[in-house]
Design an enzyme around this catalytic site. Structure first.
Site, PDB file in Angstrom:
ATOM      1  CB  THR A   1     102.041  45.041  33.945  1.00 27.25           C
ATOM      2  OG1 THR A   1     101.478  45.927  34.852  1.00 27.25           O
ATOM      3  CG2 THR A   1     102.753  44.068  35.059  1.00 27.25           C
ATOM      4  CG  ASP A   2     100.762  45.050  28.521  1.00 24.07           C
ATOM      5  OD1 ASP A   2     100.047  44.532  29.262  1.00 24.07           O
ATOM      6  OD2 ASP A   2     101.459  44.739  27.690  1.00 24.07           O
ATOM      7  CG  LEU A   3      94.952  48.268  29.345  1.00 20.10           C
ATOM      8  CD1 LEU A   3      94.587  49.080  30.586  1.00 20.10           C
ATOM      9  CD2 LEU A   3      94.399  48.947  28.114  1.00 20.10           C
TER      10      LEU A   3
END
Length: 136
Positions: free
Chosen positions: A15-17
């Site tokens: 996942t990203d931020l």
């Protein structure tokens, strides 16, 4: 043959931020699923390289991102063969969360020789991929 199914769980590292799967990670997911689909069809890529000097390469890729996956989602990648010619195979790969389509991709794969030059798909590969084509 029906679509090959490959199940995976989304990990934090995917996942990203914002907590959603980073777009490039879907390419990893479909690559893993493609490898498993080929193995299920009897195509061992290590043996293909060792015995016939051929490796697969992605020639073209089209991806439609429809909805995001999130941390801990369980996803299913469905892989089907749409077309096989003497020189390439087109695969349709879809990433699903339950009954929701998240990502749809069309992938054209070709074979390269040890010298990196294009070559025809070996006959056993064409036959195995042809066996994965949907019936009438």
């Amino acid at each position: 043959m029906t679509a090959h199914r490959f199940e995976l769980r989304v990990y934090y590292e995917d996942t990203d931020l914002a907590g959603i799967v980073y777009y490039a990670n879907y390419l990893k997911f479909i690559e893993r699923a493609r490898t498993e689909a080929l193995l299920a069809a009897g195509i061992d890529q290590v043996a293909l390289e060792r015995e016939l000097g051929s490796v697969f390469a992605v020639r073209a890729l089209s991806v439609d991102y429809r909805a995001p996956a999130r941390f801990q989602d369980v996803l299913t990648v469905r892989t089907t063969v749409a077309a096989v010619t003497a020189a390439r195979a087109r695969l349709i790969q879809e990433v699903w969360r339950a009954d929701e389509l998240l990502v749809a991709a069309e992938v054209d794969v070709v074979c390269l020789g040890r010298d990196g030059r294009p070559r025809r798909l070996p006959e056993p590969v064409r036959a195995a991929l042809g066996g994965m084509l949907p019936g009438p």
